[in-house]
Design a protein around this motif. Structure first.
Motif, PDB file in Angstrom:
ATOM      1  N   LYS A 221      -0.108  -2.376  -3.896  1.00 40.94           N
ATOM      2  CA  LYS A 221      -0.251  -3.428  -2.882  1.00 40.94           C
ATOM      3  C   LYS A 221      -0.347  -2.819  -1.489  1.00 40.94           C
ATOM      4  CE  LYS A 221       2.133  -7.117  -5.348  1.00 40.94           C
ATOM      5  NZ  LYS A 221       3.303  -8.003  -5.348  1.00 40.94           N
ATOM      6  N   GLU A 222       0.475  -1.792  -1.222  1.00 37.89           N
ATOM      7  CA  GLU A 222       0.427  -1.107   0.068  1.00 37.89           C
ATOM      8  C   GLU A 222      -0.926  -0.450   0.301  1.00 37.89           C
ATOM      9  OE1 GLU A 222       3.589   1.721   0.387  1.00 37.89           O
ATOM     10  OE2 GLU A 222       5.143   0.205   0.066  1.00 37.89           O
ATOM     11  N   VAL A 223      -1.464   0.188  -0.735  1.00 37.21           N
ATOM     12  CA  VAL A 223      -2.765   0.861  -0.607  1.00 37.21           C
ATOM     13  C   VAL A 223      -3.848  -0.166  -0.293  1.00 37.21           C
ATOM     14  CG1 VAL A 223      -4.543   2.111  -1.890  1.00 37.21           C
ATOM     15  CG2 VAL A 223      -2.161   2.832  -2.046  1.00 37.21           C
ATOM     16  N   PHE A 224      -3.846  -1.299  -0.996  1.00 38.69           N
ATOM     17  CA  PHE A 224      -4.856  -2.324  -0.737  1.00 38.69           C
ATOM     18  C   PHE A 224      -4.725  -2.874   0.675  1.00 38.69           C
ATOM     19  CE2 PHE A 224      -6.154  -2.196  -5.051  1.00 38.69           C
ATOM     20  CZ  PHE A 224      -7.360  -2.861  -5.119  1.00 38.69           C
ATOM     21  N   LYS A 225      -3.487  -3.066   1.147  1.00 38.43           N
ATOM     22  CA  LYS A 225      -3.283  -3.561   2.510  1.00 38.43           C
ATOM     23  C   LYS A 225      -3.761  -2.555   3.545  1.00 38.43           C
ATOM     24  CE  LYS A 225       0.804  -6.190   2.362  1.00 38.43           C
ATOM     25  NZ  LYS A 225       2.179  -6.326   2.801  1.00 38.43           N
TER      26      LYS A 225
END
Length: 93
Positions: A39-43
């Motif tokens: 989720k952090e990478v996508f954000k």
């Protein structure tokens, strides 16, 4: 800490192309990647907050080549549900 280099590939098969029409992207990563890390990478890299993330661990197969036994690498598969208005141009087929 999760990083973009932990993502190995975006999986494109008949099943995943059908899921992409529903807003779900299938991502293959290293085994150490977590749901929160993805989720952090996508954000951070794509500017998109996933609605839902499901994960599946894939154990590497044992294969034989010219009598020598070897093992494929383990990985994880993530099914990432994106918001309806979200588009990632680099992932378009």
């Amino acid at each position: 800490m999760a990083d973009i280099t932990d993502i190995k590939a975006i999986i494109y098969t008949e099943k995943t192309l059908g899921l992409q029409e529903e807003g779900v992207i299938v991502v293959q990563t290293t085994p150490r990647m977590t749901k929160n890390g993805l989720k952090e990478v996508f954000k951070e890299y794509f500017g998109i907050k996933p609605l839902k993330v499901n994960s599946m661990r894939v154990n590497g197969k044992v294969k034989r080549f010219k009598g020598v036994e070897g093992k494929r690498a383990d990985s994880k598969k993530f099914y990432v549900k994106l918001p309806e208005d979200a588009k990632i141009e680099s992932l378009a087929v």
